[in-house]
Design a protein around this motif. Sequence first.
Motif, PDB file in Angstrom:
ATOM      1  N   ALA B 143       0.825  -1.201   0.000  1.00 38.10           N
ATOM      2  CA  ALA B 143       0.000   0.000   0.000  1.00 38.10           C
ATOM      3  C   ALA B 143       0.862   1.255   0.000  1.00 38.10           C
ATOM      4  O   ALA B 143       0.431   2.315  -0.453  1.00 38.10           O
ATOM      5  CB  ALA B 143      -0.922  -0.007   1.211  1.00 38.10           C
ATOM      6  N   GLY B 144       2.073   1.147   0.524  1.00 39.38           N
ATOM      7  CA  GLY B 144       2.975   2.288   0.518  1.00 39.38           C
ATOM      8  C   GLY B 144       3.343   2.802   1.898  1.00 39.38           C
ATOM      9  O   GLY B 144       4.170   3.704   2.027  1.00 39.38           O
ATOM     10  N   GLN B 145       2.739   2.239   2.934  1.00 41.25           N
ATOM     11  CA  GLN B 145       3.040   2.692   4.301  1.00 41.25           C
ATOM     12  C   GLN B 145       4.520   2.467   4.614  1.00 41.25           C
ATOM     13  O   GLN B 145       5.188   3.322   5.185  1.00 41.25           O
ATOM     14  CB  GLN B 145       2.204   1.910   5.327  1.00 41.25           C
ATOM     15  CG  GLN B 145       0.714   1.955   5.081  1.00 41.25           C
ATOM     16  CD  GLN B 145       0.009   2.982   5.926  1.00 41.25           C
ATOM     17  OE1 GLN B 145       0.610   3.980   6.323  1.00 41.25           O
ATOM     18  NE2 GLN B 145      -1.254   2.766   6.188  1.00 41.25           N
ATOM     19  N   TRP B 146       5.000   1.287   4.261  1.00 41.43           N
ATOM     20  CA  TRP B 146       6.385   0.966   4.573  1.00 41.43           C
ATOM     21  C   TRP B 146       7.347   1.789   3.721  1.00 41.43           C
ATOM     22  O   TRP B 146       8.338   2.339   4.231  1.00 41.43           O
ATOM     23  CB  TRP B 146       6.634  -0.536   4.387  1.00 41.43           C
ATOM     24  CG  TRP B 146       8.090  -0.891   4.369  1.00 41.43           C
ATOM     25  CD1 TRP B 146       8.789  -1.446   3.332  1.00 41.43           C
ATOM     26  CD2 TRP B 146       9.042  -0.677   5.425  1.00 41.43           C
ATOM     27  NE1 TRP B 146      10.113  -1.594   3.674  1.00 41.43           N
ATOM     28  CE2 TRP B 146      10.296  -1.128   4.956  1.00 41.43           C
ATOM     29  CE3 TRP B 146       8.952  -0.133   6.703  1.00 41.43           C
ATOM     30  CZ2 TRP B 146      11.446  -1.068   5.726  1.00 41.43           C
ATOM     31  CZ3 TRP B 146      10.103  -0.067   7.472  1.00 41.43           C
ATOM     32  CH2 TRP B 146      11.336  -0.532   6.995  1.00 41.43           C
ATOM     33  N   GLY B 147       7.057   1.931   2.450  1.00 40.48           N
ATOM     34  CA  GLY B 147       7.926   2.724   1.589  1.00 40.48           C
ATOM     35  C   GLY B 147       7.996   4.178   2.061  1.00 40.48           C
ATOM     36  O   GLY B 147       9.061   4.797   2.056  1.00 40.48           O
TER      37      GLY B 147
END
Lengths: 461, 461
Positions: B143-147
């Motif tokens: 989803a992009g939270q980690w990135g």
Amino acid sequence: MDLNDEVRQHKITLDEDEMPTTWYNVIPDLPSPPPPALHPGTLEPAGPDDFAPLFPMDLIAQEVTSDSYVDIPGGVLDVYRQWRPSPLFRAHRLERALGTPARIYYKYEGVSPAGSHKPNTAVPQAYYNAKAGVKRLTTETGAGQWGTALAFACALYGLECEVWQVGASYDQKPYRRLMIEAFGGKIHRSPSDLTAAGRAVLATDPDHPGSLGIAISEAVEVAAPDPETRYALGSVLNHVLLHQTIIGEEALLQLAKAGEHAPDLLVGCTGGGSNFGGLSFPFLREKLAGRMNPVIRAVEPASCPSLTRGVYAYDFGDTAGMTPLMKMHTLGHDFIPDPIHAGGLRYHGMSPLLSHIYELGMMEAIAIPQLECFEAAVRFTRTEGILPAPEPTHAIAAAIREALLCRETGEEKVILTALCGHGHFDLAAYDSFLSGRMVDEEITDARFAAGLATVPAVPAG
Amino acid sequence: MDLNDEVRQHKITLDEDEMPTTWYNVIPDLPSPPPPALHPGTLEPAGPDDFAPLFPMDLIAQEVTSDSYVDIPGGVLDVYRQWRPSPLFRAHRLERALGTPARIYYKYEGVSPAGSHKPNTAVPQAYYNAKAGVKRLTTETGAGQWGTALAFACALYGLECEVWQVGASYDQKPYRRLMIEAFGGKIHRSPSDLTAAGRAVLATDPDHPGSLGIAISEAVEVAAPDPETRYALGSVLNHVLLHQTIIGEEALLQLAKAGEHAPDLLVGCTGGGSNFGGLSFPFLREKLAGRMNPVIRAVEPASCPSLTRGVYAYDFGDTAGMTPLMKMHTLGHDFIPDPIHAGGLRYHGMSPLLSHIYELGMMEAIAIPQLECFEAAVRFTRTEGILPAPEPTHAIAAAIREALLCRETGEEKVILTALCGHGHFDLAAYDSFLSGRMVDEEITDARFAAGLATVPAVPAG
């Protein structure tokens, strides 16, 4: 690299029991009160009855109060405590990147459920309306920060919420609209065909991008005749700025905790003036009492410069001319600003109270173009780790200007600013900047001539 | 209506000097350690040298440490303090809306700069890599939270950050990508043509929607041969879960402050397991020591149910089979989950440590379909005022299930959950739900057969 030194940032918190329990009203401390609002028909000072179709009596009383302090009700404090006291940050990492001896502090209001300072007034407005038995609130919103805040507050108190959003923002920022809907609010693109004011604009241009002035006309038109519906305004009025003073009151306490006597410069962005008034009024009180002497500086967008290029005159708060006339710095109630990303700053007028203070010479104002603001914002994001909304990028750009001056002069100035909201719903604006597509409009006198021509001629009192 | 009573919510804060200064390692407290990772060629236990091309030695040491506590470095604590200790909320308003006698608490990690719990490990990972002289980190993101979290952390420590984002999310969630770019990160749609792993997938399907397993293959392939580049993983591994234990350690202190002896139920969402491990391990320690006895319950999406429908077996962490083999609950490293909105939970495997604890019978797991999760999320948003990311909607749905059971039984259970991130970048998902377009996929055994067939046959011991 000393990793520990590189990454240090400083959060100055207040305990919940240190949170102020009163709002501060600056008017009694001014040498003269601001000129009254006028009834548009009679041109007589507008009284409580003129405002009664729009606002509950508690808020009207706050609008005109001569008390220096107003108690915050327990039911509002209980909600404030969800995110307040908000943090004050020392921007060590930004300072280091700038190589400045200045000490930069920012009060961060993006921690609220709506992501901005707007719930500080949305919550009490919903509270007093619910207390008065109102069932529905209508309002306008630009970028959507205010509409989100009011939808949040209405959800808490069981009120319906109906929002007219400026068409340009409604089209550009679907996530804000969806956030309002997630909170249970109903939202319309403005101009809409639901109101006479909206239909009149659509008749001239079916694709009209809208403006805050038009959206206000629509929300007011729907609220005024319905006894169960009232209207809520997110800025401009005295009671709105009153509610926002909790920002400055907290910041005063936090600066003292950080060991600072006072800011040398206080700088904030101005659209309708609520964030700026909220931050600055408690400091203005201290300044008027001789306890400190900060420069107080408003920053407005170069493309909507009501303080720096407007006239100080009676004008309407809305496009259709349904509101009382207010004496303020205005670009004309028909002025349609360029579609800059800082939708919350695209308003033709300035808070009458702030306008009056500006006329009294107690604050100054500058205008900054959009590109410089976003350049500052990206610098801020990559050092401080917080992505600012387009509105406070103006404040950040001004703080950075001053900090870079300090690098030249060696002055260790204390700069205080307000980061009034995060930019999570504004990434299309960052995309435009980062991809090089953003350009500044050329700002010329001619750009403002047509709007200024719509300022009505009101005979001097 | 008693307005004050209606709107009360309860925030339980910790002072900065109450913030834990160690991470907790649960392994020494377990009756047996988790099975070791295996070298995919030799099938021998993987040693530090096998991990050295990917991680700096400090993190490898944490991955295998037998110490119960690991000191958090000062340079990490300094960054944590930007948003930590994070608040614990008592969900009074939700409880009232549900009419439940249960007391619901949620630990809110959305206050971090990246909007989720991910910076808890992104910051130390970037710190240790910077300390080891690494110049660039590569990673995957769903989803992009980690990135976003890693891009934030890399910005602080002056590291380059290169992210491969799962194609489906890259297309659906442009704002997450833009947030990563605003922090200075470089981002690629995965599968990409920059790696052999990506090109192999694109050869089979040029429009492949990607998966976390594929994105990991790409990030690992780029990092491994370059001595100045290392790889960072946002979940699954022991050191990642270790860093996240600050969530549970704080929550323990906060529950005590709220006057609660212990939770009766601790519930969290599981994708790779880092949020759930972080919240639950300190409580598991207390449970193993006989000081409390909470039920510990993982919630996974019905469409990616590694614990409830996977097998417990050695499998690869990535699709191309470049990682060591890990014993875990897996749906098969080739499994491509349905494109549900909870991108962070769309991973074929479960943390080996959590899988081991599940096999030991110390926790339970359930799966909940997407529609029930979003129904719960909207209820939560309109009472608690916080819009959850799609991942923690699973935890909220499970908490609401239990609270409604308590309404039937009259039990005053204490329910603790983690709201691991806000949903500001996920409003398209809310749009899909609110507009009635969201439907649940039918979940059948056949759906998982092909993936499970890709679990390699590894001879026992």
